[in-house]
Write an enzyme that holds these catalytic residues in place. Structure first.
Site, PDB file in Angstrom:
ATOM      1  N   CYS A  89      74.307 -48.892  71.525  1.00 38.22           N
ATOM      2  CA  CYS A  89      75.649 -48.627  71.002  1.00 38.22           C
ATOM      3  C   CYS A  89      76.021 -47.147  71.060  1.00 38.22           C
ATOM      4  O   CYS A  89      77.207 -46.807  71.033  1.00 38.22           O
ATOM      5  CB  CYS A  89      75.770 -49.130  69.563  1.00 38.22           C
ATOM      6  SG  CYS A  89      75.551 -50.905  69.406  1.00 38.22           S
ATOM      7  N   HIS A 339      84.368 -52.794  68.533  1.00 40.92           N
ATOM      8  CA  HIS A 339      83.176 -52.050  68.952  1.00 40.92           C
ATOM      9  C   HIS A 339      82.827 -52.408  70.397  1.00 40.92           C
ATOM     10  O   HIS A 339      81.995 -53.272  70.644  1.00 40.92           O
ATOM     11  CB  HIS A 339      82.029 -52.411  68.004  1.00 40.92           C
ATOM     12  CG  HIS A 339      80.704 -51.798  68.338  1.00 40.92           C
ATOM     13  ND1 HIS A 339      80.550 -50.663  69.101  1.00 40.92           N
ATOM     14  CD2 HIS A 339      79.435 -52.188  67.986  1.00 40.92           C
ATOM     15  CE1 HIS A 339      79.254 -50.376  69.213  1.00 40.92           C
ATOM     16  NE2 HIS A 339      78.568 -51.289  68.550  1.00 40.92           N
ATOM     17  N   CYS A 369      74.576 -46.215  64.369  1.00 43.56           N
ATOM     18  CA  CYS A 369      73.286 -46.875  64.550  1.00 43.56           C
ATOM     19  C   CYS A 369      73.196 -47.415  65.964  1.00 43.56           C
ATOM     20  O   CYS A 369      74.203 -47.755  66.593  1.00 43.56           O
ATOM     21  CB  CYS A 369      73.116 -47.997  63.530  1.00 43.56           C
ATOM     22  SG  CYS A 369      74.459 -49.203  63.501  1.00 43.56           S
TER      23      CYS A 369
END
Length: 391
Positions: A89, A339, A369
């Site tokens: 991510c 996201h 994260c």
């Protein structure tokens, strides 16, 4: 050592799953922000020395070094190379780090950083994200070293988010309050036009598609948990999304030679690791590390972006750091806005810069994260507030 300046920053709207961006080829999404970046910064594309893009699940239309493909699809000079990186991510946040480090070291003068992801077209392929236990088609299957160190316990974002909620005593009700506020802030930002300068509309899509105007606390409370006996529901997790973003990083020499406007200085870059089973807790030690290195306190930041992978992640981070909730994701986060994995770091960096410019703030912090129990921290310092950007 040189300085690294951000002289351009732009993003597409973030599209929801099966929404307005879902049919766009990833190369075309990336090409769109690259063209806009060069145009808005009034930069010579032939002076760019590298294009560094983040992308997760580089298969199908995202395969074959999508950074290079995006640049060429934009009609930009063939002599400029590109490279695609994967830190899960945090991929495009790491792209920004690599770009800035190239400039800070004196190796480069002008570098593009960004990311692209079409999750509607390329669903999440990693079993780690699907919540399957170790030994069932995960990236760790068959690794004796991993099994000896971590056993065969479940390795997934869902499990990690639940472990965080349990460890920090974050209740479902508290997470639902937070998630509802994320939607409220996002909708307010959209209605107030806060994202107008940073977004380059794409094929008729001009605003972020994720926020839900019909969201209520009652609807959230009626959802079933993602796992038996768990606290997390779909309403408390980030949305599957499509999008792209890009930033232009320049040295003082490039600023002088090309007449560029330094909008922010890259003040700090770092990455740290934490427990890979809990997976999503790394922003806590990563932030502590960054504050210790820079001598800044959490109260010095005027705006903070921490990716809302799950509500528990942000709430635990705020408890440990003491950050002012009003300054954390002030215009909503991934629970509402989405996201798009490999693009999210760049999307948040673009949002952070524009929020500092909008409010006149000085310091901004970005963290998120990442798979494997990792987190990046980027600190920027606003230097100038440019006039309106061309749509």
């Amino acid at each position: 050592m040189s300085e690294a300046y951000i002289v351009g920053a732009v993003r597409t709207p973030v599209g929801r799953r099966s929404g307005g961006l879902s049919g766009a080829h990833p190369a075309d999404l990336g090409a769109h922000v690259l063209r806009e970046l060069m145009y808005r910064a009034d930069a010579d594309p032939s002076a760019v020395e590298d294009v560094i893009f983040g992308c997760v699940d580089t298969i199908g239309p995202q395969a074959g070094d999508v950074a290079r493909t995006c640049w060429l699809a934009a009609g930009l000079p063939e002599e400029v190379p590109g490279v695609t990186i994967d830190r899960q991510c945090g991929s495009s946040q790491q792209a920004l780090h690599f770009a800035a480090q190239g400039v800070l070291s004196g190796t480069n003068d002008l570098v593009v950083a960004g990311g692209v992801q079409n999750m509607s077209m390329i669903p999440i392929s990693s079993a780690m994200l699907a919540g399957r236990p170790l030994g069932h088609e995960t990236p760790f299957s068959g690794s004796k070293g991993w099994a000896q160190r971590y056993g065969t316990q479940e390795v997934s974002q869902f499990a990690g988010a639940e472990l965080i909620a349990e460890r920090w005593g974050v209740s479902r009700e508290e997470m639902e309050r937070y998630a509802y506020e994320s939607h409220r802030r996002a909708l307010h930002a959209i209605d107030a036009g806060h994202f107008g300068r940073e977004i380059a509309p794409f094929e008729g899509v001009a605003v972020d598609e994720g926020p839900r105007r019909d969201t209520t606390r009652e609807r959230m409370a009626a959802l079933r948990p993602l796992t038996d006996g768990g606290r997390l529901t779909a309403a408390l997790a980030s949305q599957i999304s499509d999008g792209a973003a890009a930033l232009l990083v320049a040295s003082p020499r490039a600023v002088r030679e090309h007449g560029l406007t330094p909008r922010a200085r890259v003040h700090h870059l770092s990455a740290r690791g934490d427990d890979p089973i809990m997976m999503l807790s790394a922003p806590i030690p990563a932030t502590v590390h960054a504050l210790g290195v820079t001598g800044l306190s959490i109260g010095d930041f005027d705006a903070i972006e921490i990716n809302e992978a799950f509500a528990s992640v942000v709430l635990a981070w705020m408890r440990e750091t003491g950050a002012d909730p009003a300054k954390v994701n002030p215009n909503g986060g991934a629970i509402a806005l989405g996201h798009p994995l490999g693009a999210t770091g760049a999307v948040l960096a673009v949002k952070l810069l524009h929020e500092l410019e909008r409010t006149g703030g000085r310091y901004g912090l970005l963290t998120m994260c990442e798979g494997g129990g990792q987190a990046n921290v980027t600190i920027i310092e606003r230097l100038a507030t440019p006039g309106p950007e061309s749509p």
